[in-house]
Design a protein around this motif. Sequence first.
Motif, PDB file in Angstrom:
ATOM      1  N   GLU A  65      35.426  11.827  35.280  1.00 53.54           N
ATOM      2  CA  GLU A  65      36.562  12.750  35.424  1.00 53.54           C
ATOM      3  C   GLU A  65      37.868  12.069  35.022  1.00 53.54           C
ATOM      4  N   HIS A  66      38.008  10.804  35.381  1.00 53.01           N
ATOM      5  CA  HIS A  66      39.200  10.049  34.973  1.00 53.01           C
ATOM      6  C   HIS A  66      39.304  10.018  33.446  1.00 53.01           C
ATOM      7  N   GLY A  67      38.188   9.785  32.759  1.00 50.60           N
ATOM      8  CA  GLY A  67      38.175   9.747  31.300  1.00 50.60           C
ATOM      9  C   GLY A  67      38.517  11.096  30.679  1.00 50.60           C
ATOM     10  N   ARG A  68      37.989  12.179  31.250  1.00 51.11           N
ATOM     11  CA  ARG A  68      38.309  13.512  30.720  1.00 51.11           C
ATOM     12  C   ARG A  68      39.800  13.807  30.894  1.00 51.11           C
ATOM     13  N   ALA A  69      40.351  13.440  32.044  1.00 51.21           N
ATOM     14  CA  ALA A  69      41.791  13.655  32.275  1.00 51.21           C
ATOM     15  C   ALA A  69      42.613  12.770  31.333  1.00 51.21           C
ATOM     16  N   ARG A  72      42.674  14.397  27.951  1.00 54.19           N
ATOM     17  CA  ARG A  72      43.594  15.550  27.938  1.00 54.19           C
ATOM     18  C   ARG A  72      45.044  15.071  27.864  1.00 54.19           C
ATOM     19  N   ARG A  73      45.354  13.983  28.586  1.00 55.72           N
ATOM     20  CA  ARG A  73      46.720  13.435  28.527  1.00 55.72           C
ATOM     21  C   ARG A  73      47.046  12.914  27.135  1.00 55.72           C
ATOM     22  N   TRP A  74      46.048  12.370  26.422  1.00 54.48           N
ATOM     23  CA  TRP A  74      46.268  11.939  25.040  1.00 54.48           C
ATOM     24  C   TRP A  74      46.688  13.139  24.196  1.00 54.48           C
ATOM     25  N   GLU A 165      42.912   3.229  25.053  1.00 54.29           N
ATOM     26  CA  GLU A 165      44.074   2.648  24.367  1.00 54.29           C
ATOM     27  C   GLU A 165      44.046   3.023  22.895  1.00 54.29           C
ATOM     28  N   GLY A 166      45.226   3.186  22.303  1.00 54.08           N
ATOM     29  CA  GLY A 166      45.319   3.519  20.896  1.00 54.08           C
ATOM     30  C   GLY A 166      46.129   2.494  20.127  1.00 54.08           C
ATOM     31  N   LEU A 167      45.828   2.379  18.849  1.00 51.05           N
ATOM     32  CA  LEU A 167      46.579   1.519  17.944  1.00 51.05           C
ATOM     33  C   LEU A 167      47.087   2.380  16.802  1.00 51.05           C
ATOM     34  N   ALA A 184      49.306   2.363  25.306  1.00 53.94           N
ATOM     35  CA  ALA A 184      48.492   2.304  26.519  1.00 53.94           C
ATOM     36  C   ALA A 184      47.909   3.670  26.832  1.00 53.94           C
ATOM     37  N   PRO A 185      46.792   3.703  27.534  1.00 53.80           N
ATOM     38  CA  PRO A 185      46.234   5.001  27.905  1.00 53.80           C
ATOM     39  C   PRO A 185      47.267   5.808  28.701  1.00 53.80           C
TER      40      PRO A 185
END
Length: 186
Positions: A65-69, A72-74, A165-167, A184-185
Amino acid sequence: MRGIGLALVALLFVVGPLQAEDGDAWQALREGRALLLLRHANAPGLGDPPGFVLDDCSTQRNLDEHGRAQARRWGELLREKGLTRVRLLSSRWCRALDTAQQMALAPVEPLPALDSFFASPTSERLQTAALREALTELEPGEVAVLVTHQVNITALTGIFPQSGEGLILARPLAVAPKVLARVAPP
C-alpha cells in the motif's frame, strides 16, 4: 548568535543553487532535453520468489500500500511540475507496471529493455546496451518517464537508487549519463 546567523546565510547560498539546478532539471525534462528514470515504488523484499512467472503477478514481489501511494504521489508531483503529456515506459515486472499505472499520466508501454536482470546478472551488459539503444530511439523533444529496477539504474548510471527514487538524466544520453537531479520518493 552571530555564528548561527552566518551559518544560516552560508546554508542559503548552498541550498539556493541546488534549487535552481533542480528547477533547470525539471525544465529540461518538460522540454524533452532530459528523461526521468524511476525505480519502481516500494515493494517489500528482494528479487522475486523462486519460479516467478512474468505474466503472473501473484508469483512476483509486488507493491504494498505504501508503494501504491508513493506511485500516485509521483503522478501528482509530475503533474504539478507541468508534465501532463508524457511517454510512459515500464519494465514488464508487475511492480514496475503497477508503479507506472498508479501514476495515471499516460498509457503504459511495456519495454523489455527496462526489465530486471537481478536473477541473471550475466545479462547486465546486453540489457544495458538494449536500454541505451531504446533511449536513442526516443523522438527528439519527447517527454519520457521510464520505470525500471535498481539493478538497471545502477548498471546505467552507477547510482544505487532507493525504491521510488527518480533520476533526471540529460539527453542525449552520454556514455556516463549526466544526472541533472536526483528526486527523492515523494
